[in-house]
Every structure is written in structure tokens, then in C-alpha cells.
Scaffold this motif. Structure first.
Motif, PDB file in Angstrom:
ATOM      1  N   TYR A  28       0.846  -1.188   0.000  1.00  0.00           N
ATOM      2  CA  TYR A  28       0.000   0.000   0.000  1.00  0.00           C
ATOM      3  C   TYR A  28       0.882   1.238   0.000  1.00  0.00           C
ATOM      4  O   TYR A  28       2.112   1.155   0.139  1.00  0.00           O
ATOM      5  N   SER A  29       0.263   2.385  -0.167  1.00  0.00           N
ATOM      6  CA  SER A  29       1.006   3.648  -0.115  1.00  0.00           C
ATOM      7  C   SER A  29       0.334   4.593   0.857  1.00  0.00           C
ATOM      8  O   SER A  29      -0.884   4.552   1.048  1.00  0.00           O
ATOM      9  N   ARG A  30       1.133   5.429   1.462  1.00  0.00           N
ATOM     10  CA  ARG A  30       0.662   6.450   2.398  1.00  0.00           C
ATOM     11  C   ARG A  30       0.910   7.839   1.820  1.00  0.00           C
ATOM     12  O   ARG A  30       1.893   8.057   1.111  1.00  0.00           O
ATOM     13  N   THR A  31       0.043   8.775   2.146  1.00  0.00           N
ATOM     14  CA  THR A  31       0.336  10.191   1.961  1.00  0.00           C
ATOM     15  C   THR A  31       0.250  10.858   3.323  1.00  0.00           C
ATOM     16  O   THR A  31      -0.565  10.465   4.169  1.00  0.00           O
ATOM     17  N   ILE A  32       1.093  11.852   3.520  1.00  0.00           N
ATOM     18  CA  ILE A  32       1.204  12.504   4.823  1.00  0.00           C
ATOM     19  C   ILE A  32       1.023  13.999   4.645  1.00  0.00           C
ATOM     20  O   ILE A  32       1.602  14.592   3.716  1.00  0.00           O
ATOM     21  N   GLU A  33       0.230  14.611   5.483  1.00  0.00           N
ATOM     22  CA  GLU A  33      -0.034  16.043   5.384  1.00  0.00           C
ATOM     23  C   GLU A  33       1.274  16.822   5.351  1.00  0.00           C
ATOM     24  O   GLU A  33       2.190  16.595   6.155  1.00  0.00           O
ATOM     25  N   GLY A  34       1.358  17.736   4.370  1.00  0.00           N
ATOM     26  CA  GLY A  34       2.544  18.563   4.222  1.00  0.00           C
ATOM     27  C   GLY A  34       3.618  17.964   3.342  1.00  0.00           C
ATOM     28  O   GLY A  34       4.590  18.648   3.009  1.00  0.00           O
ATOM     29  N   GLN A  35       3.451  16.704   2.935  1.00  0.00           N
ATOM     30  CA  GLN A  35       4.445  16.057   2.094  1.00  0.00           C
ATOM     31  C   GLN A  35       3.880  15.847   0.691  1.00  0.00           C
ATOM     32  O   GLN A  35       2.717  15.498   0.518  1.00  0.00           O
ATOM     33  N   GLN A  36       4.737  16.022  -0.304  1.00  0.00           N
ATOM     34  CA  GLN A  36       4.306  16.032  -1.700  1.00  0.00           C
ATOM     35  C   GLN A  36       4.016  14.643  -2.266  1.00  0.00           C
ATOM     36  O   GLN A  36       3.132  14.474  -3.106  1.00  0.00           O
ATOM     37  N   GLU A  65     -11.153 -14.865   3.822  1.00  0.00           N
ATOM     38  CA  GLU A  65     -10.780 -14.078   4.997  1.00  0.00           C
ATOM     39  C   GLU A  65      -9.309 -13.662   4.948  1.00  0.00           C
ATOM     40  O   GLU A  65      -8.938 -12.594   5.438  1.00  0.00           O
ATOM     41  N   ALA A  66      -8.482 -14.505   4.349  1.00  0.00           N
ATOM     42  CA  ALA A  66      -7.057 -14.176   4.252  1.00  0.00           C
ATOM     43  C   ALA A  66      -6.809 -13.028   3.291  1.00  0.00           C
ATOM     44  O   ALA A  66      -5.709 -12.477   3.256  1.00  0.00           O
ATOM     45  N   TRP A  67      -7.832 -12.660   2.517  1.00  0.00           N
ATOM     46  CA  TRP A  67      -7.702 -11.563   1.561  1.00  0.00           C
ATOM     47  C   TRP A  67      -8.423 -10.312   2.044  1.00  0.00           C
ATOM     48  O   TRP A  67      -8.641  -9.376   1.280  1.00  0.00           O
ATOM     49  N   THR A  68      -8.771 -10.303   3.334  1.00  0.00           N
ATOM     50  CA  THR A  68      -9.305  -9.089   3.938  1.00  0.00           C
ATOM     51  C   THR A  68      -8.141  -8.168   4.283  1.00  0.00           C
ATOM     52  O   THR A  68      -7.245  -8.566   5.039  1.00  0.00           O
ATOM     53  N   PRO A  69      -8.102  -6.959   3.729  1.00  0.00           N
ATOM     54  CA  PRO A  69      -6.950  -6.081   3.976  1.00  0.00           C
ATOM     55  C   PRO A  69      -6.774  -5.796   5.461  1.00  0.00           C
ATOM     56  O   PRO A  69      -7.754  -5.720   6.222  1.00  0.00           O
ATOM     57  N   PRO A  70      -5.541  -5.649   5.900  1.00  0.00           N
ATOM     58  CA  PRO A  70      -5.303  -5.316   7.306  1.00  0.00           C
ATOM     59  C   PRO A  70      -5.853  -3.934   7.635  1.00  0.00           C
ATOM     60  O   PRO A  70      -5.995  -3.078   6.767  1.00  0.00           O
ATOM     61  N   ALA A  71      -6.162  -3.741   8.891  1.00  0.00           N
ATOM     62  CA  ALA A  71      -6.752  -2.470   9.339  1.00  0.00           C
ATOM     63  C   ALA A  71      -5.647  -1.431   9.499  1.00  0.00           C
ATOM     64  O   ALA A  71      -5.174  -1.157  10.605  1.00  0.00           O
ATOM     65  N   VAL A  72      -5.244  -0.863   8.390  1.00  0.00           N
ATOM     66  CA  VAL A  72      -4.222   0.184   8.398  1.00  0.00           C
ATOM     67  C   VAL A  72      -4.934   1.527   8.508  1.00  0.00           C
ATOM     68  O   VAL A  72      -5.828   1.832   7.729  1.00  0.00           O
ATOM     69  N   VAL A  73      -4.536   2.335   9.474  1.00  0.00           N
ATOM     70  CA  VAL A  73      -5.224   3.590   9.761  1.00  0.00           C
ATOM     71  C   VAL A  73      -4.341   4.764   9.336  1.00  0.00           C
ATOM     72  O   VAL A  73      -3.148   4.788   9.665  1.00  0.00           O
ATOM     73  N   PRO A  74      -4.898   5.744   8.612  1.00  0.00           N
ATOM     74  CA  PRO A  74      -4.097   6.910   8.212  1.00  0.00           C
ATOM     75  C   PRO A  74      -3.448   7.588   9.412  1.00  0.00           C
ATOM     76  O   PRO A  74      -4.101   7.848  10.416  1.00  0.00           O
TER      77      PRO A  74
END
Length: 736
Positions: A98-106, A123-132
Motif C-alpha cells: 500500500y502507499s501512504r500520503t502525509i499532510e505537508g508532504q508532496q 478471509e485471508a484476503w481481507t486487507p489489514p486495518a491500516v489507519v491513516p
């Protein structure tokens, strides 16, 4: 509804730069064209650079009064965007990516975390609970775009791939904007880079099965991808072997992997026919083999997959083995062994028959299912069928039973794919003009749609505040041209509204419904936004495309003017307050439309515009020129093509007329449409126009075809374009 239009006057101290004239004759087929501004092509000439900087200074002076409006639009875009966010994780092998974007970063930060569970378990293809904004246990950063961009004038990621065992990460970076990349490889076990650095690569990177070899693409001096090279890890780059070299200057070469990652597929072709070769990545001694050659003149794409212990081929193609045409394409399958025979002796089995009303856009297989992307009534969507049942039905001469997700909107775009061949789910994307992008997992066995994310839109956004409708314009020859008409719900058809017509209309590219936060800023100012789906695009299938290319190209331009006429008569717009906008080949469309009917437009924004098309295509040494012959025709060899292109290419057809306010926006390092085209065009527009409307050139000096890099810079660019339009239309203020 909005205030009356009032074009800001050019400040008396701002004088447009006047380029010197250096006559440069161009002679073909007995015709001589004297180009006074061809000298601007000399990119390394300090006088050229000085001229472009003077143009930028003039543009800044002329549009200085729009700065508050630009700032407002930028803040609106920023305020509606969840800046700290992340993509829905996608599983490949034993990892979630996955990719993240962070406030203030381009730029995004590309990450992964370990996956668990059996490949066939939903169930093994349920994405992990990644929180911004929150740390994830075990998260590993593959690439931080912000760190890569630090101290560089430009940053773009050209491609990235992970070895089958998940240990190596190959990626390519562009720091100039010219879409030429530097390739590096990181060992994800240590975080260190391998010593080899490969310069001047193109799009396309793939590892061998064992991770010991890396396949990549190289472009020639005219920016044409023509070589596939093989790098053996740990050896000098200078020893890299050439797996394939394409010598025909009118062909484009690319690579891909089969869904099961066993086969490297090499595609060569243009817009009218193609060729496919394949390599068994499980066999280090395997040779590149021809699957279907260009001599057959079949436009196709191919996928290899294993079934019942044998390798099969899935083809999407526009002509079958017996020579029967399928202009909108069809889907067939055959054992790989069939392709060793002469074409006339091959037996292909039809899986999806040709349909004049449905364009097949693509197909792929998973271990269990067949996915078919199609276009019907301008709308792109997707169908699913169990692979075993589809193959049995095809062998019996029956059409497979497909499932197609249902959506409640008239105008939308849906597509699907799988990240891992074994996946029991397909990742489905959905959007519309006013529905922010949604990501679903489609359970292949049951048809259940599991919503994984809808892109958040901040600032109190309510899709019910906006309306998207289909309309039809009547072209000069009676053809009905589809339009997408977007507006704020409070706008009324009282003939007073500002409006913008947008178009592209080339390369069979469709302007599909898609959500765009920046566009809301125009709609909120009462601007009616019309997308003209002109001939030359792909919205109504292959014939729609063919009716707007080569010696029928003028249909694209007259369709656009017809769309403008429909808008002017519809009641949705004040005929004196209509602007137009388009980019690249859409910029050619804008230039041609302005020459045909300059009086119909109050303003125009031409983004990286292909406005000197004939000069470019006449020179096969220029980037991509030879590749364009299948789109526009070959004016070098064909006098009729030369005369036809000369009749519409914008630069050579500017005439004395009252042109509207025009902004040509370009990039100094663009390799697709060189900066010189709009630079020359602006000069002749200023000489010819009989109006006092400003004509400006804005050049990003550290950017490429897509403009400046970084999301904030992209928002500023869009705010600049929209402020130019809104100011010219007298639509500076928000409406209720």
C-alpha cells in the motif's frame, strides 16, 4: 447567477515578448511552408531559454490579478482532500502492499506488511486495518518518495516490481520530467541498495522467477521504447544482454507478466496491429518465442495461463484466425501449441463473440475466473465468469454465463483486476463524476461486493449538490455526439451561466466519468462543465475511434464545435461566456476549434498542446513522431495525408480573427509534446488576433508532460488553469 464577465486588462507595462523571425523553409510534396519560429526548437540555446522566461514574466504580469482566485481554488482543493491518507492494501504473495500520503508532504510513501492465511481463503484476503497517520506493527517502507525527491527539481516513479520471494525491490525514478528513468534495486532484507545503477531506462520492469535476472525496457534517441534488456544481478550493467530489439520506427515495445507470473510477455505494435512474444521465466535457458506476429495484422493482447496441465492462451483480438473482422474485439482461447501452426490452420475457440454494440476492452484470468472489461453505451464496466465453466461453454459453442455488478448511476466507470493469480477476490474500482473513488473486493465465488474504501472528501461535500446528465449534440453530418453535462444542482437553465467545454478525442482514449476534487471549484462558481465525447475517442467503440483519425480527423474538431453549439442553445450557458480546455492531443483539438470558430469562445486553456502536429510528424527523428503515423497518417509518404493535416494543424491555420483569451501551458522537459509547439503557436496567435484579449504562454521549466511533480504543485497548476477560465468568464465568486 454569477457576476458579469470582465476580462482583466493587460497592464500597460506588460508587453508580450516578440520572438525574432528566422525563416526556415519546409518543403514536401511541392508545398513550401516558411516557418519563422522554428529556431525556438533549439533547447540549449540561451536565447530560447531567455525567451521562455520572458514569456513567463509576461504571463505572470498579465494574470497577476488572478492570484487571489488561484489561492482560493488551491485552498478549496486542499481543504477537501484528506492529506494524510493511504491506499487500500493489495496482497501479492505473502505481503500486503500500500502507499501512504502525509499532510505537508508532496509524494507517497510505499509500504508493506506481512500477510497470513491460505491463498484460497477469502478471509485471508481481507486487507489489514491500516489507519491513516497511525503506525502499523511490522510495517516496512519500500520507498519514500519525499526522501527520493529531496533536493531534486522533479520526482516521478516510473515503475516498481518485487521479486517472487519478496526480497528484492526494483524501482525507477525520473528527476527531470523527461520520462527517462534511473533504475535501482533494494534488498528488502537489509534495506541496502545493490551496487548496480542502470541509467536511461523506460517504463517496464520485471524479475525472473528466481529473482536473479531483471528485465527492463530502453528507449532510443527519439524516445521510442525499442529494446528489452536483461540484467543479471551482481554483474556489470555494461554486460546486460539484449533480449529483443525492435527496428521498425513505427512500433512501440513493452513488457508485462502473465497473471501467474510465469511468462514474460513482450508486446510490439501500434494502434492498428500488434505482435506478441513470450518467455518462460521458470526456465533459465528458454528463448523468446513468437506467439502471434505482426504480419497477420491482428490487433490483439494475449495472456498465458495453465489449465489441466497444459498452457493455454487467452486472446482479445479484432480479427480471428480465419480472417473474419471483429472491429469491437472478441475473446478467444486456444492451447499454446496451436500457435506453432500457420495462422490459417490454428483453431481458436470463441469465448466472447463480437458484438457491434459492445467493445471488449480487455480480459484476464485468475486461477478460478475469467474477467472481461467492456464498454457499452459509452460506459466501461466489468463481467466475471467461472473459468472452467466459461471454457466448457466455449467448447460447446455457447456463450458463458457472466455476472456483472449493478450500480445505481447512469454515468460511471468500473474496472477490476487481481493482484495475485490465486486470489478468491477481484479488486474492483468504481467512480462517477460525483461519487468519489470506491474500492471493493468482489468475491468471485458468490458475487458479493465488499466495500473496502470510499475516498473521503472533506469540507461538507454532498454529492446531491451536483448533477451529471447525458446529452447529445448533432454534428455537421448528422452524427449524434455524446456529452456529459455537469453542474451544481442549484444552477438553472436560464441562459446566463458561464460554461466550459472539455475534450480530447484521439488514440481511442475515452473521457470516462471520474471524480475530481478540483473540478468542484469551477462548479461551485456556477460554471457548467461539459465533456464532449468526440469521434477519435473510444466512447462508442472502435468505429467511433476510426471515424476521428487519419483522413477523418476533422470530425473530432467539428464534433467539439457542435458540442459548443449545443451548449449555447441549451439554456445552460450564456453563449458569450463559454470557454474551452484540453491537453496534449486535446490541445490540438482546442487549437483547431479556435481556428474554426474563435468567436464561440471567451477563453481557452491548451495544456501541453500538440499544435504543430504536421511539423512534428514529418520528422521521424523527433520523439514519438514515427509512432504517430498509424494515428494521423504518414505525411512523408502520402501527399493526401500531408494536404489533409496541413488543412487543420493549428499552427499553420491561425488566421486574422478575434481570438479569445488563450493560455498555452507547457513544460520545458516534455518529451511527448515539445515546448516549442505552444511557444511558436502563441507568437502567430498574437500576430493574427484582431481582439485585445491576452494570449499567454506558461512554461514549467522543471517539469514534463504531466506538469510539475508533487501533489501540491499539481493542485497549484490546476488552480492556475481554472482561475484563468473563471476570471475570463466572470465566475470568480462562489454561488449558493
Amino acid at each position: 447567477m454569477s457576476e458579469a464577465p470582465s476580462r482583466a486588462a493587460t497592464p500597460s507595462t506588460a508587453v508580450p515578448p516578440v520572438a525574432k523571425k528566422v525563416p526556415s523553409p519546409r518543403e514536401h510534396h511541392g508545398d513550401v511552408f516558411v516557418d519563422q519560429y522554428e529556431w525556438l526548437r533549439e533547447k540549449e540555446d540561451p536565447e530560447v531559454v531567455a525567451h521562455l522566461k520572458a514569456e513567463n514574466a509576461y504571463t505572470e504580469a498579465v494574470t497577476a490579478g488572478q492570484q487571489p482566485l488561484r489561492d482560493a481554488i488551491f485552498e478549496e482543493i486542499k481543504g477537501r482532500t484528506q492529506e494524510t491518507d493511504l491506499s487500500v492494501p493489495s496482497r501479492l504473495g505473502d505481503w500486503w502492499y500500500y502507499s501512504r500520503t502525509i499532510e505537508g508532504q508532496q509524494y507517497p510513501v510505499y509500504c508493506r506488511v506481512a500477510a497470513s492465511g491460505a491463498a484460497g481463503d477469502v478471509e485471508a484476503w481481507t486487507p489489514p486495518a491500516v489507519v491513516p497517520g497511525e503506525p502499523v506493527p511490522g510495517e516496512a517502507v519500500l520507498l519514500d518518495g519525499n526522501a527520493e525527491a529531496a533536493g531534486k527539481p522533479f520526482f516521478a516513479l516510473g515503475g516498481a516490481t518485487v521479486s517472487r520471494d519478496g526480497c528484492l525491490y526494483a524501482y525507477s525514478v525520473d528527476n527531470a520530467g523527461n520520462e527517462t528513468f534511473t533504475l535501482r534495486i533494494r534488498d528488502l532484507r537489509t534495506g541496502d541498495h545493490l551496487p548496480e545503477v542502470i541509467e536511461n531506462v523506460f517504463y517496464g520492469l520485471e524479475f525472473s522467477t528466481d529473482g536473479g535476472r531483471l528485465y527492463y525496457v530502453v528507449a532510443d534517441e527519439s524516445w521510442r521504447p525499442y529494446q528489452i534488456r536483461v540484467h543479471v544481478l551482481g554483474t556489470p550493467v555494461e554486460q546486460d544482454a539484449v533480449l529483443y530489439e525492435e527496428r521498425d520506427v513505427a512500433q512501440w515495445t513493452s513488457i508485462d507478466l502473465s497473471g501467474d507470473r510465469r511468462w514474460l510477455l513482450v508486446s510490439v505494435g501500434n494502434s492498428e496491429y500488434s505482435e506478441t512474444r513470450y518467455l518462460d521465466l521458470d526456465d533459465a535457458e528458454a528463448r523468446l518465442e513468437l506467439l502471434l506476429g505482426r504480419d497477420e495484422r491482428i490487433l490483439h493482447s494475449a495472456e498465458l495461463f495453465e489449465r489441466d496441465g497444459a498452457t493455454r492462451v487467452l486472446l482479445v483480438h479484432n480479427r480471428d484466425a480465419k480472417g473474419e473482422a471483429a472491429v469491437n474485439s472478441m475473446v478467444s482461447t486456444a492451447p499454446l501449441a496451436e500457435f506453432a501452426k500457420p495462422l490459417a490452420e490454428q483453431r481458436w475457440t470463441t469465448v466472447v463473440a463480437h458484438d457491434d454494440a459492445v467493445k471488449i476492452e480487455g480480459a484476464e484470468v485468475t486461477a478460478s475466473h475469467l474477467l472481461v472489461a467492456l464498454r457499452r453505451d459509452t460506459i466501461e464496466t466489468v463481467r466475471f465468469a467461472p473459468l472452467a465453466e466459461a471454457l466448457v461453454a466455449a467448447e460447446a459453442g455457447r456463450a458463458p454465463s457472466f455476472a456483472e455488478p449493478a450500480f445505481g448511476e447512469e454515468l460511471y466507470t468500473a474496472g477490476a483486476g487481481v493482484s495475485d493469480y490465486r486470489a478468491p477476490v477481484a479488486r474492483l474500482s468504481y467512480t462517477s463524476f460525483f461519487t468519489p473513488p470506491r474500492v471493493y473486493d468482489y468475491v468471485l465465488a458468490t458475487g458479493e461486493l465488499l466495500l473496502r474504501k470510499e475516498t473521503p472528501v472533506l469540507g461538507g461535500y454532498d454529492p446531491q449538490d451536483y448533477v451529471a446528465e447525458r446529452a447529445w449534440a448533432t454534428a455537421d453530418d448528422g452524427t449524434q455526439v455524446p456529452l456529459s453535462v455537469l453542474r451544481k444542482a442549484s444552477v438553472r437553465a436560464d441562459g446566463t451561466n458561464p460554461a466550459l467545454v472539455y475534450g480530447y478525442g484521439s488514440y481511442e482514449v475515452s473521457m470516462d466519468p471520474a471524480f475530481a476534487i478540483p473540478r468542484l471549484s469551477l462548479l461551485d462558481r456556477g460554471v457548467v462543465f461539459v465533456v464532449a465525447h468526440t469521434r477519435g475517442g473510444g466512447e462508442l467503440g472502435r468505429r467511433w475511434y476510426e471515424a476521428g483519425k487519419k483522413l477523418l480527423k476533422r470530425n473530432t474538431f467539428t464534433d467539439f464545435v457542435a458540442a459548443t453549439d449545443w451548449l449555447a442553445a441549451s439554456g445552460w450557458a450564456d453563449p458569450t461566456r463559454i470557454a474551452c480546455m484540453g491537453g496534449s492531443a486535446g490541445g490540438l483539438l482546442i487549437g483547431a476549434a479556435l481556428n474554426l470558430a474563435p468567436e464561440k469562445y471567451a477563453a481557452a486553456v491548451a495544456q501541453v498542446p500538440f499544435v504543430d502536429a504536421l511539423t512534428t510528424i514529418l520528422d521521424p527523428e523527433l520523439p514519438l513522431s514515427a509512432l504517430e503515423w498509424e494515428e494521423w497518417g504518414n505525411p512523408i509518404e502520402d501527399s493526401a495525408v500531408y494536404a489533409y493535416m496541413k488543412s487543420y494543424t493549428p499552427y499553420e491555420n491561425v488566421r486574422p480573427a478575434g481570438y479569445p483569451a488563450v493560455a498555452a501551458v507547457t513544460s520545458f522537459n516534455d518529451t511527448r509534446v515539445l515546448y516549442v509547439e505552444p511557444a511558436k503557436w502563441v507568437q502567430v496567435l498574437r500576430e493574427a488576433t484582431t481582439s485585445a484579449n491576452p494570449i499567454v504562454l506558461k512554461t514549467e521549466m522543471d517539469a514534463g508532460h504531466g506538469g510539475a511533480s508533487g501533489r501540491y504543485e499539481a493542485w497549484k497548476d490546476r488552480a492556475w488553469d481554472y482561475a484563468f477560465i473563471a476570471d475570463a468568464l466572470g465566475a470568480r465568486n462562489l454561488i449558493s
